[in-house]
Design an enzyme around this catalytic site. Structure first.
Site, short mmCIF file in Angstrom:
data_model
loop_
_atom_site.label_atom_id
_atom_site.label_comp_id
_atom_site.label_asym_id
_atom_site.label_seq_id
_atom_site.Cartn_x
_atom_site.Cartn_y
_atom_site.Cartn_z
N PRO A 88 -8.37 -16.40 36.64
CA PRO A 88 -7.25 -16.96 35.86
C PRO A 88 -5.93 -16.24 36.12
CG PRO A 88 -9.20 -16.83 34.49
CD PRO A 88 -9.51 -16.08 35.76
N TYR A 89 -5.99 -14.94 36.37
CA TYR A 89 -4.79 -14.16 36.69
C TYR A 89 -4.18 -14.65 37.99
CZ TYR A 89 -2.15 -10.05 38.31
OH TYR A 89 -1.18 -9.21 38.80
N PHE A 90 -5.03 -14.87 39.00
CA PHE A 90 -4.53 -15.35 40.28
C PHE A 90 -3.98 -16.78 40.17
CE2 PHE A 90 -6.83 -11.79 42.11
CZ PHE A 90 -5.97 -11.41 43.13
N LYS A 148 -0.50 -16.38 38.70
CA LYS A 148 0.43 -15.85 39.69
C LYS A 148 0.76 -16.90 40.75
CE LYS A 148 1.20 -11.67 38.21
NZ LYS A 148 2.56 -11.34 37.70
#
Length: 214
Positions: free
Chosen positions: A128-130, A133
């Protein structure tokens, strides 16, 4: 250059604020989330402002007034849920971009993550972070701003070496947060990096040489 740092109390942000505060050609305005953080800045003689990435675009516009460059180095952190990743790393970044456009601030530096531009290389553990970003970066790239997107590798708290490697595509490696901050300072006024995106890890070139090699 008057530089507005979003995420000034983060680990990269603290290094960056310090470097800008002692730089002869820059003035820093640090955005923090609490009055306690603001008081700490004031004691160090650094200009600060309290604002929240979950607030409105107009609130960010007001916070960034008087600046001619914005650095987005905020993050929700590894201890929060996916909801905060969306609200801070994605929507917060896009709102900051919109605030820059409203203010007419053309210089925008985004701190992303290594290989965020290649879905097949994302870590499943923090996918989810990627995702956040990746899409925040795409909004930046579609803007009219003179942006630079810096995608650092795994972040460490080791002392900076001043030696890095940069390229449009790099395999995963690590880099001290201090060196990421130093790279941001170098990139800010380097027109060669305008509307450019690149991965960043520790290496064997000085920061100035590495940036020129892009």
């Amino acid at each position: 250059m008057n530089v507005f740092v979003v995420g000034a109390n983060g680990q990269i942000g603290q290094h960056l604020v310090h470097l800008l505060a002692i730089h002869p050609e820059h003035h820093v305005k640090a955005m923090v989330r609490t009055e306690e953080q603001l008081e700490k800045l004031k004691k160090s003689g650094i200009e600060g402002v309290v604002a929240n990435l979950e607030g409105t675009v107009d609130e960010l516009v007001e916070a960034a007034k008087g600046c001619d460059a914005i650095v987005f180095t905020a993050g929700s952190g590894g201890s929060t849920g996916h909801d905060k990743t969306l609200l801070v790393d994605l929507d917060g970044a896009v709102k900051t971009l919109e605030a820059a456009e409203k203010l007419g601030v053309e210089r925008f530096v985004m701190v992303s993550a290594i290989q965020a531009h290649h879905r097949e290389n994302w870590s499943e553990a923090i996918k989810p972070y990627f995702v956040a970003k990746h899409y925040a970066d795409r909004f930046v790239e579609a803007s009219s701003l003179n942006y630079s997107i810096i995608r650092p590798g795994g972040l460490t708290n080791e002392s900076g070496t001043g030696q890095i490697t940069v390229a449009e595509n790099l395999t995963r490696n690590t880099i001290p947060r201090e060196d990421v901050a130093s790279t941001i300072v170098q990139v800010l006024t380097d027109r060669h990096t305008y509307r450019r995106s690149f991965d960043l890890v520790s290496g064997d070139q000085s920061i100035e040489e590495a940036i020129k090699s892009l």
